[in-house]
Design a protein around this motif. Structure first.
Motif, PDB file in Angstrom:
ATOM      1  N   PHE A  34       0.823  -1.180   0.159  1.00 41.47           N
ATOM      2  CA  PHE A  34      -0.069   0.192  -0.061  1.00 41.47           C
ATOM      3  C   PHE A  34       0.751   1.151  -0.023  1.00 41.47           C
ATOM      4  N   CYS A  35       0.201   2.375  -0.678  1.00 34.86           N
ATOM      5  CA  CYS A  35       0.998   3.644  -0.691  1.00 34.86           C
ATOM      6  C   CYS A  35      -0.195   4.765  -0.713  1.00 34.86           C
ATOM      7  N   LEU A  36       0.023   5.657   0.036  1.00 29.02           N
ATOM      8  CA  LEU A  36      -1.031   6.706  -0.144  1.00 29.02           C
ATOM      9  C   LEU A  36      -1.153   7.216  -1.522  1.00 29.02           C
ATOM     10  N   SER A  37       0.149   7.775  -2.290  1.00 34.88           N
ATOM     11  CA  SER A  37       0.156   8.138  -3.779  1.00 34.88           C
ATOM     12  C   SER A  37       1.255   7.262  -4.349  1.00 34.88           C
ATOM     13  N   LYS A  38       1.221   7.376  -5.630  1.00 38.79           N
ATOM     14  CA  LYS A  38       2.446   6.601  -6.386  1.00 38.79           C
ATOM     15  C   LYS A  38       3.330   7.575  -7.033  1.00 38.79           C
ATOM     16  N   CYS A  39       4.583   7.588  -6.363  1.00 34.28           N
ATOM     17  CA  CYS A  39       5.621   8.053  -7.096  1.00 34.28           C
ATOM     18  C   CYS A  39       5.940   8.187  -8.366  1.00 34.28           C
ATOM     19  N   HIS A  40       6.472   8.893  -9.132  1.00 41.08           N
ATOM     20  CA  HIS A  40       6.301   9.040 -10.430  1.00 41.08           C
ATOM     21  C   HIS A  40       7.224   8.019 -11.375  1.00 41.08           C
ATOM     22  N   TYR A  41       8.174   7.639 -10.600  1.00 40.13           N
ATOM     23  CA  TYR A  41       9.011   6.591 -10.980  1.00 40.13           C
ATOM     24  C   TYR A  41       8.935   5.333 -10.711  1.00 40.13           C
ATOM     25  N   CYS A  42       8.219   4.991  -9.923  1.00 38.66           N
ATOM     26  CA  CYS A  42       8.000   3.620  -9.140  1.00 38.66           C
ATOM     27  C   CYS A  42       7.285   2.579 -10.061  1.00 38.66           C
ATOM     28  N   ASP A  43       7.904   1.236 -10.008  1.00 39.06           N
ATOM     29  CA  ASP A  43       6.982   0.493 -10.650  1.00 39.06           C
ATOM     30  C   ASP A  43       6.868  -0.656  -9.750  1.00 39.06           C
ATOM     31  N   PHE A  44       6.994  -0.735  -8.488  1.00 39.27           N
ATOM     32  CA  PHE A  44       6.866  -1.676  -7.589  1.00 39.27           C
ATOM     33  C   PHE A  44       5.475  -2.166  -7.443  1.00 39.27           C
ATOM     34  N   TYR A  45       5.100  -3.079  -7.126  1.00 38.89           N
ATOM     35  CA  TYR A  45       3.774  -3.383  -7.009  1.00 38.89           C
ATOM     36  C   TYR A  45       3.012  -2.571  -5.591  1.00 38.89           C
ATOM     37  N   SER A  46       2.057  -1.792  -5.709  1.00 41.53           N
ATOM     38  CA  SER A  46       1.572  -1.183  -4.341  1.00 41.53           C
ATOM     39  C   SER A  46       0.149  -0.738  -4.900  1.00 41.53           C
ATOM     40  N   SER A  47      -0.899  -0.846  -3.671  1.00 43.48           N
ATOM     41  CA  SER A  47      -2.205  -0.169  -4.297  1.00 43.48           C
ATOM     42  C   SER A  47      -2.424   1.006  -3.535  1.00 43.48           C
TER      43      SER A  47
ATOM     44  N   GLY B  66       9.068  -4.489   3.595  1.00 39.25           N
ATOM     45  CA  GLY B  66       9.201  -3.685   2.523  1.00 39.25           C
ATOM     46  C   GLY B  66       7.962  -3.606   1.769  1.00 39.25           C
ATOM     47  N   GLY B  67       7.917  -2.668   0.670  1.00 35.43           N
ATOM     48  CA  GLY B  67       6.730  -2.268  -0.092  1.00 35.43           C
ATOM     49  C   GLY B  67       6.815  -1.696  -1.215  1.00 35.43           C
ATOM     50  N   GLY B  68       5.856  -0.721  -1.451  1.00 34.13           N
ATOM     51  CA  GLY B  68       5.031  -0.353  -0.826  1.00 34.13           C
ATOM     52  C   GLY B  68       5.406   0.484   0.484  1.00 34.13           C
ATOM     53  N   THR B  69       4.578   0.861   1.103  1.00 31.08           N
ATOM     54  CA  THR B  69       5.001   1.631   2.482  1.00 31.08           C
ATOM     55  C   THR B  69       4.582   1.182   3.552  1.00 31.08           C
ATOM     56  N   PRO B  70       5.331   0.294   4.319  1.00 35.18           N
ATOM     57  CA  PRO B  70       5.307  -0.124   5.510  1.00 35.18           C
ATOM     58  C   PRO B  70       4.738   0.606   6.741  1.00 35.18           C
TER      59      PRO B  70
ATOM     60  N   GLY C 126       7.749  12.876  -7.498  1.00 29.73           N
ATOM     61  CA  GLY C 126       6.272  12.591  -6.877  1.00 29.73           C
ATOM     62  C   GLY C 126       6.284  12.182  -5.566  1.00 29.73           C
ATOM     63  N   ARG C 127       7.344  12.511  -4.653  1.00 33.96           N
ATOM     64  CA  ARG C 127       7.309  12.090  -3.427  1.00 33.96           C
ATOM     65  C   ARG C 127       6.423  12.784  -2.473  1.00 33.96           C
ATOM     66  N   ARG C 128       5.879  12.461  -1.438  1.00 38.76           N
ATOM     67  CA  ARG C 128       4.630  13.074  -0.797  1.00 38.76           C
ATOM     68  C   ARG C 128       5.393  13.604   0.560  1.00 38.76           C
TER      69      ARG C 128
HETATM   70  S1  SF4 Z   1       6.595   1.830  -3.181  1.00 37.42           S
HETATM   71 FE1  SF4 Z   1       7.871   3.572  -2.421  1.00 37.42          FE
HETATM   72  S2  SF4 Z   1       8.666   4.445  -4.450  1.00 37.42           S
HETATM   73 FE2  SF4 Z   1       7.015   3.186  -4.819  1.00 37.42          FE
HETATM   74  S3  SF4 Z   1       4.982   4.490  -5.031  1.00 37.42           S
HETATM   75 FE3  SF4 Z   1       5.539   3.851  -2.959  1.00 37.42          FE
HETATM   76  S4  SF4 Z   1       6.315   5.143  -1.623  1.00 37.42           S
HETATM   77 FE4  SF4 Z   1       6.744   5.713  -3.919  1.00 37.42          FE
END
Ligand code: SF4
Length: 376
Positions: free
Chosen positions: A15-28, A61-65, A133-135
């Motif tokens: 889970f992330c509150l918002s997606k960073c503009h460069y990130c392709d890790f999986y998170s919702s 890890g994540g996402g945003t633990p 795109g960092r929050r």
């Molecule tokens: S996983 Fe990290 S880098 Fe990716 S959108 Fe979430 S906070 Fe940003």
């Protein structure tokens, strides 16, 4: 594979509150399903009960633990301990976003046994952060580092990004200077890479900005290495620096030396007995698979000795430890020194590798092109 090594446990919090503009890790960003996810995660742990010996690292890890509440994090650790053994002094790391951290949450993390914190600072330059795109702001990052120390963290890692379009070398060196002023035990410095389907990847293809280019990226890499080594850090892996090898990430080491690891949560990868498997990427598939009583595994592959051998070379040459010829020969029945004699000699003459004490090491210039070195 080396069976006597302790495995590591990775837990992907998707889970992330918002997606960073460069990130392709999986998170919702659908936080309404966090508690369904946690129930599924607890069941997944039960499914792996007794399949791994004692873990000596746990990595959130994540996402945003750090989006999880202290109670949710604690519940996860309690369930880990119910289902698995942990060695004494297990390294327990959490990846965090500076915006989520305050004195109370950090003290809770320490009390529940988390002993290593990675703070996603990325840059101390307020102009760079919105592009990525960092929050959070640089000010919040500074406060998060200071508060982590006050809360009792003795092992703090900072994640930073360089090679951002328009970033001057001086801006990057200022970020490094500010980072080092906090004496973090660990620094990860990643070069910005553009993944095709991310907002930055799309904007790049539309011609909105230029990337720094190979020569400048190489300069960033070399200056980073020199700056941090001069400041007393060991450049122990392509992107990683430690204030003494005792502060190198024990968990990440497992990925680099073929140790076993179990990955839980959507998209997490696992490795045991020459077998690699990975979970379904989407939490919307992960939760129903577990509810139906199945492991949420997307695919499994068994690696041949040749594949393991090539991976060991590829990963070994990304680290300062390099590759031990004798161990390599015993493990893979492959004598690098004889089989790759000419190529090794050529790379040594060109200054990319060195050989001493029975090991093949990447030089600083070699680390900069580590991915190509492994093609020897
Ligand atoms: S996983 Fe990290 S880098 Fe990716 S959108 Fe979430 S906070 Fe940003």
């Amino acid at each position: 594979m080396n069976l006597e090594k302790n495995p590591g446990l990775y837990i992907h919090i998707p889970f992330c509150l918002s997606k960073c503009h460069y990130c392709d890790f999986y998170s919702s960003t659908s936080l309404s399903i966090v508690s369904d996810f946690l129930n599924a995660l607890f069941k997944e742990m039960e499914m792996y009960r007794n399949r791994f010996k004692a873990f000596d690292t746990v990595y959130f890890g994540g996402g945003t633990p750090s989006l999880l509440s202290p109670k949710q994090l604690k519940d996860i650790l309690i369930t880990v301990q119910k289902n698995f053994d942990l060695t004494a002094n297990t390294e327990i790391t959490i990846e965090t976003n500076p915006a989520d951290l305050d004195q109370s949450s950090l003290e809770s993390m320490r009390r529940m046994g988390i002993n290593r914190i990675n703070i996603g600072v990325q840059s101390f330059d307020e102009k760079v952060l919105p592009f990525l795109g960092r929050r959070h702001s640089a000010k919040q990052a500074i406060s998060a580092i200071e508060t982590s120390r006050k809360a009792g963290f003795e092992n703090i890692g900072l994640d930073l990004i360089y090679g951002v379009p328009g970033q001057e070398m001086n801006s990057w060196l200022n970020t490094l200077r500010q980072a080092v002023a906090f004496s973090p035990e660990h620094l990860s410095c990643y070069q910005l890479t553009l993944e095709a389907e991310t907002p930055l990847g799309i904007r790049y293809r539309a011609g909105e900005f230029l990337m720094p280019g190979e020569e400048l990226e190489y300069q960033f890499f070399v200056k980073t290495s020199q700056f941090l080594e001069d400041a007393g850090y060991v450049h122990y892996e392509v992107s990683n620096f430690a204030r003494g090898m005792e502060h190198a990430s024990k968990h990440n080491q497992k990925y680099w030396d073929n140790s076993p690891y179990l990955g839980l949560g959507p998209s997490a990868h696992s490795f045991q007995n020459n077998c690699r498997w990975w979970n379904r990427r989407s939490v919307d598939q992960y939760i129903p698979a577990i509810a139906a009583g199945n492991l949420p595994v997307e695919e499994t592959e068994t690696l041949t000795r040749e594949q393991l051998r090539l991976e060991a070379l590829y990963l070994g040459l990304r680290t300062k430890k390099g590759v031990n010829f004798e161990e390599y020969k015993n493990r893979y029945q492959y004598d690098l020194l004889t089989e790759k004699k000419e190529m090794i000699e050529k790379l040594r003459e060109e200054g990319f590798i060195s050989i001493h004490d029975g090991r093949l090491y990447p030089t600083q210039a070699g680390l900069a092109v580590a991915d190509s070195l492994a093609l020897i």
